[in-house]
Scaffold this motif. Sequence first.
Motif, PDB file in Angstrom:
ATOM      1  N   CYS A  40       0.891  -1.024   0.154  1.00 34.99           N
ATOM      2  CA  CYS A  40       0.062   0.023  -0.047  1.00 34.99           C
ATOM      3  C   CYS A  40       0.886   1.186  -0.011  1.00 34.99           C
ATOM      4  O   CYS A  40       1.843   1.343   0.633  1.00 34.99           O
ATOM      5  CB  CYS A  40      -0.900   0.166   1.250  1.00 34.99           C
ATOM      6  SG  CYS A  40      -1.745   1.601   1.505  1.00 34.99           S
TER       7      CYS A  40
ATOM      8  N   CYS B 225       0.218   3.377   3.667  1.00 39.90           N
ATOM      9  CA  CYS B 225       0.682   2.809   5.006  1.00 39.90           C
ATOM     10  C   CYS B 225       1.654   1.836   4.962  1.00 39.90           C
ATOM     11  O   CYS B 225       2.266   1.249   5.861  1.00 39.90           O
ATOM     12  CB  CYS B 225      -0.498   2.497   5.628  1.00 39.90           C
ATOM     13  SG  CYS B 225      -1.233   0.759   5.248  1.00 39.90           S
TER      14      CYS B 225
ATOM     15  N   CYS C 100      -6.800  -0.960   0.545  1.00 33.76           N
ATOM     16  CA  CYS C 100      -6.010  -1.562   1.415  1.00 33.76           C
ATOM     17  C   CYS C 100      -6.813  -1.750   2.843  1.00 33.76           C
ATOM     18  O   CYS C 100      -7.704  -1.006   3.398  1.00 33.76           O
ATOM     19  CB  CYS C 100      -5.195  -0.408   2.068  1.00 33.76           C
ATOM     20  SG  CYS C 100      -3.949  -0.929   3.329  1.00 33.76           S
TER      21      CYS C 100
ATOM     22  N   LYS D  56      -5.985  -1.996   6.158  1.00 35.34           N
ATOM     23  CA  LYS D  56      -5.402  -1.303   7.026  1.00 35.34           C
ATOM     24  C   LYS D  56      -6.069   0.188   6.898  1.00 35.34           C
ATOM     25  O   LYS D  56      -6.368   0.492   7.936  1.00 35.34           O
ATOM     26  CB  LYS D  56      -3.911  -1.696   7.041  1.00 35.34           C
ATOM     27  CG  LYS D  56      -3.410  -1.531   8.469  1.00 35.34           C
ATOM     28  CD  LYS D  56      -2.070  -1.837   8.368  1.00 35.34           C
ATOM     29  CE  LYS D  56      -1.313  -1.409   9.694  1.00 35.34           C
ATOM     30  NZ  LYS D  56       0.183  -1.485   9.801  1.00 35.34           N
ATOM     31  N   CYS D  57      -5.692   0.839   5.578  1.00 36.65           N
ATOM     32  CA  CYS D  57      -5.775   2.259   5.792  1.00 36.65           C
ATOM     33  C   CYS D  57      -7.057   2.491   5.011  1.00 36.65           C
ATOM     34  O   CYS D  57      -7.162   3.836   4.692  1.00 36.65           O
ATOM     35  CB  CYS D  57      -4.545   2.933   5.523  1.00 36.65           C
ATOM     36  SG  CYS D  57      -3.963   2.893   3.670  1.00 36.65           S
TER      37      CYS D  57
END
Length: 215
Positions: free
Chosen positions: A130, A133, A150, A152-153
Motif C-alpha cells: 500500500c 501505509c 488496503c 489497513k488504511c
Amino acid sequence: MILILLGAPGAGKGTQAQRLMNEHGLVQLSTGDMLREAVANKTEYGIKAKAAMDAGELVTDEIVVNIIADRIGHDDCKNGFILDGFPRNVPQAEALDAMLSEKGLKLDHVVLMTVDEEELTKRIIGRFTCSSCNEGYHDEFKRPAVDNVCDKCGGTDFTRRKDDNIETVQARFETYRSQTEPLLPYYESKGVLSKVNGMSAIEEVAGEIKAVLGV
Ligand SMILES: [Zn+2]
C-alpha cells in the motif's frame, strides 16, 4: 565462532545474520564495507586496494584476504564473525583458510540456507504494498479483502518494487548460483557445510541455525 552464511536472494540471510549479531555478539563483515574502511583508513592493504581500483583493476584476492585479516584482529570480532560476500570461489576459500590457519583460527561453519527457487520467485514477484501505509500484500497469498483497497488504511494506491519481476529475480538467482555452487563441494569436503531450509518461518530457520552452531 567463524561463520559463513550462504543463501539465495530472498532466503532471509540478512535477517538471520542480524539475529546472530544481536544474540551471540557476532559481527557481520561484508567485503564491500571492509574494503571501503581499509581505503578510508589508509591501511597498507587499503592503499593497495585503492591503487588497483584507481587503475581500473580488480582488487586481488591477496589484498582482500589481508584486509579481512586486519579487520578480524579488531576487538569487536572477539566473539566471532560472519563473513558476507567472501569467498566466492575455491581459490578465495583456500586463501581464507590459509590466512585463518596462520592466525590459529579456523572456519567453524558454513550454513547454506536452501530455497525452492520456483516458490521463492512466486513469493517475490507477487509482492505489492500500500502506497499510503506500506502494508504488504501478495497476489496469491495475501490479497486485500476488497480488491484494490488496503485492509489497513483504505488506501487505493499500491506499488510494486521495480526489481520484483521475473527476469530480475532469475538473474539474481543465476548470479547467486554461480558464486555459491562451486564452494559447496569444497566446504563439504572440509566437513563444515550444513544446510537449513530457508523457506521455513524466520523463527524456525533461526532454530535450525542455532542447532547447527550448537549455541
Ligand atoms: Zn494502507
